[in-house]
Design a protein around this motif. Sequence first.
Motif, PDB file in Angstrom:
ATOM      1  N   PRO A 166       0.819  -1.217   0.000  1.00 63.75           N
ATOM      2  CA  PRO A 166       0.000   0.000   0.000  1.00 63.75           C
ATOM      3  C   PRO A 166       0.851   1.263   0.000  1.00 63.75           C
ATOM      4  N   GLN A 211      -1.590   2.407   7.807  1.00 61.75           N
ATOM      5  CA  GLN A 211      -2.967   2.329   8.303  1.00 61.75           C
ATOM      6  C   GLN A 211      -3.565   0.933   8.146  1.00 61.75           C
ATOM      7  N   ILE A 264     -12.115   1.583   8.669  1.00 55.18           N
ATOM      8  CA  ILE A 264     -11.142   1.987   9.686  1.00 55.18           C
ATOM      9  C   ILE A 264     -11.875   2.537  10.902  1.00 55.18           C
ATOM     10  N   LEU A 314      -2.558   3.968   1.889  1.00 51.39           N
ATOM     11  CA  LEU A 314      -2.940   3.397   3.173  1.00 51.39           C
ATOM     12  C   LEU A 314      -1.731   2.892   3.966  1.00 51.39           C
TER      13      LEU A 314
END
Length: 263
Positions: free
Chosen positions: A123, A129, A263, A126
């Motif tokens: 990623p 995360q 998320i 992202l």
Amino acid sequence: MELKRYALAVEYDGRAFNGWQIQPDVATVQGEMERAIGRMAGHALRVHAAGRTDAGVHATRQIVHFDTAVNRPITAWVRGVNSFLPSGIAVLWAQQVPDDFHSRFVATARHYRYLLLQHPVRPSLLAGQVGWIHNALDLEKISAASQFLLGEHDFSSFRAAECQALSPVKQMLKIDIGQQGDLIYFDFSATAFLHHMVRNIMGALLHIGKGNESPEWMQWLIAQQNRSVAPPTFMPDGLYLTGVSYPEKYGLATEPIQRFGLI
């Protein structure tokens, strides 16, 4: 002046901090919280949390508390404190609570989500995360293996060497696994978690999901009560503390929460 106790819900991006617990010479969530709330209160104070997250681990609803004799409107402990916090931390709400409330010791359950990107390419947007794995995974095997984790067990096979918990015995209340596109989510609820417990469980589940072991191997692994026979600890990037449960008498909104979709 009489001390009053306040509970706060806090979200944070763990990438900028060396975990929750205050440490000298490094940025931590607790350190930033104590600095910001102390500025609003006008005196030094200690902020207690429901659990200590590791470096790189995030929260969508961490619960903390502190004591002060200073009178401030409740908005001061939200918007006022937020004005002193770095951009990676925000107070969501504040509420006065009884003196017998303790964010850690009266909690009845903690809830975590691990968000995993299954994709051939790492990623970028992202990054930090989500966790990432390029292998194809068998979610049916992973789900079957996860069922062996439910209930009360000695979780020593998933306990970090530096864990300070008095007992490795915890009760896993619920596990939910699902997928949306390339993102797979793993929701864990337990009475409490050991140091690195979720990340170590993730390492074992992914080991099974890649076809290295059968789902029944998870039962064997639990029975060993030995961290050295388990797969490596998985990365912290996709781990979120999503909520903490308390007895109803405290009247806190503490159910698990996902912000901005998954998320």
